[in-house]
Design a protein around this motif. Structure first.
Motif, short mmCIF file in Angstrom:
data_model
loop_
_atom_site.label_atom_id
_atom_site.label_comp_id
_atom_site.label_asym_id
_atom_site.label_seq_id
_atom_site.Cartn_x
_atom_site.Cartn_y
_atom_site.Cartn_z
N CYS A 30 0.83 -1.20 0.00
CA CYS A 30 0.00 0.00 0.00
C CYS A 30 0.87 1.26 0.00
CB CYS A 30 -0.91 0.00 1.23
SG CYS A 30 -1.86 1.51 1.42
N PRO A 31 0.70 2.13 -1.00
CA PRO A 31 1.48 3.37 -1.03
C PRO A 31 1.26 4.24 0.21
CG PRO A 31 0.44 3.00 -3.15
CD PRO A 31 -0.13 1.98 -2.20
N SER A 32 0.05 4.24 0.78
CA SER A 32 -0.21 5.03 2.00
C SER A 32 0.62 4.51 3.16
CB SER A 32 -1.70 4.97 2.36
OG SER A 32 -2.49 5.54 1.35
N ALA A 33 0.70 3.20 3.29
CA ALA A 33 1.48 2.60 4.38
C ALA A 33 2.96 2.94 4.22
CB ALA A 33 1.29 1.08 4.40
N ARG A 34 3.48 2.87 3.01
CA ARG A 34 4.90 3.21 2.78
C ARG A 34 5.15 4.68 3.08
NH1 ARG A 34 7.56 -0.07 -2.27
NH2 ARG A 34 6.79 -2.11 -1.69
N ALA A 35 4.22 5.55 2.71
CA ALA A 35 4.38 6.97 2.99
C ALA A 35 4.38 7.22 4.49
CB ALA A 35 3.26 7.77 2.33
N LEU A 36 3.51 6.55 5.22
CA LEU A 36 3.48 6.71 6.67
C LEU A 36 4.76 6.18 7.32
CD1 LEU A 36 -0.23 5.87 7.42
CD2 LEU A 36 0.91 8.07 7.72
N ASP A 37 5.37 5.18 6.72
CA ASP A 37 6.63 4.66 7.23
C ASP A 37 7.72 5.73 7.14
OD1 ASP A 37 7.93 2.26 8.30
OD2 ASP A 37 9.17 2.35 6.50
N VAL A 38 7.67 6.58 6.12
CA VAL A 38 8.66 7.64 5.92
C VAL A 38 8.35 8.85 6.80
CG1 VAL A 38 9.54 9.32 4.25
CG2 VAL A 38 9.32 6.92 3.61
N ILE A 39 7.08 9.24 6.86
CA ILE A 39 6.69 10.42 7.63
C ILE A 39 6.77 10.13 9.12
CG2 ILE A 39 4.79 11.98 8.17
CD1 ILE A 39 6.22 12.37 5.47
N GLY A 40 6.31 8.98 9.54
CA GLY A 40 6.49 8.57 10.92
C GLY A 40 5.39 8.97 11.87
N ASP A 41 5.28 10.23 12.23
CA ASP A 41 4.34 10.60 13.29
C ASP A 41 3.91 12.06 13.14
OD1 ASP A 41 6.42 12.20 14.17
OD2 ASP A 41 6.98 10.89 15.79
N TRP A 42 3.08 12.50 14.06
CA TRP A 42 2.55 13.86 13.96
C TRP A 42 3.60 14.92 14.19
CZ3 TRP A 42 1.44 16.90 18.51
CH2 TRP A 42 1.64 16.24 19.71
N TRP A 43 4.62 14.66 15.02
CA TRP A 43 5.69 15.65 15.18
C TRP A 43 6.36 15.90 13.84
CZ3 TRP A 43 5.50 18.90 18.78
CH2 TRP A 43 5.26 18.57 20.13
N SER A 44 6.59 14.83 13.09
CA SER A 44 7.25 14.97 11.79
C SER A 44 6.41 15.80 10.83
CB SER A 44 7.53 13.59 11.19
OG SER A 44 8.43 12.88 12.02
N LEU A 45 5.10 15.58 10.82
CA LEU A 45 4.23 16.38 9.95
C LEU A 45 4.22 17.84 10.38
CD1 LEU A 45 1.20 14.04 9.25
CD2 LEU A 45 2.84 14.95 7.60
N LEU A 46 4.28 18.10 11.68
CA LEU A 46 4.33 19.49 12.14
C LEU A 46 5.65 20.15 11.77
CD1 LEU A 46 2.52 19.13 15.57
CD2 LEU A 46 1.64 20.20 13.48
N ILE A 47 6.73 19.40 11.78
CA ILE A 47 8.02 19.92 11.32
C ILE A 47 7.94 20.27 9.84
CG2 ILE A 47 10.44 19.32 10.87
CD1 ILE A 47 10.25 17.60 13.50
#
Length: 150
Positions: free
Chosen positions: A12-29
């Motif tokens: 799943c491309p969404s799962a792979r993307a989440l593996d790279v982004i990681g968590d909400w702190w990362s999205l806020l950065i």
């Protein structure tokens, strides 16, 4: 603490993307990087995040190709974090998250930040379209899954 399962090999491309982004702190950065923040201290002040957690998240974002460390414009030993081309590809994701928050998490007329086009001041809006340009809803889309045998 339970170790996080890697989704790097997921179909799943969404799962792979989440593996790279990681968590909400990362999205806020990433959000703050889109807003022009580039230095460790700027991220720390904006987010109020502990320095050790910020260090870990920045390191992961660099390792995963979302941010890169570059020399600061004024020279010297100072370094700054900049979005890579891969990181800039997260722009629609950030706009979609904003729109979700605006639509569902604020009371009517409640003040919140706005995302606008720099030159015109016009609000930015994202919608989902087919390759042919037609706007579609979730009911009109389907995920074609790959079998694990492929």
């Amino acid at each position: 603490m339970v170790a996080r399962k890697s989704l790097k090999g997921d179909y799943c491309p969404s799962a792979r993307a989440l593996d790279v982004i990681g968590d909400w702190w990362s999205l806020l950065i990433v959000r703050d990087a889109f807003d022009g923040l580039a230095r460790f201290g700027e991220f720390q002040k904006s987010l109020g995040i502990a320095k050790n957690i910020l260090t870990e998240r920045l390191r992961a974002l660099v390792a995963n190709g979302i941010l890169e460390l570059v020399a600061a414009n004024e020279g010297g030993a100072r370094m700054e974090y900049r979005l890579t081309a891969m990181g800039k590809d997260l722009f629609p994701v950030m706009v979609a998250l904003r729109q979700f928050g605006e639509r569902h998490l604020f009371a009517p007329q409640e003040a919140h930040s706005l995302l606008v086009e720099r030159d015109t001041g016009q609000p930015v809006r994202l919608d989902v379209r087919t390759q042919g340009g037609r706007s579609i809803s979730p009911d009109e889309a389907v995920i074609l899954r790959v079998s694990e045998d492929e």
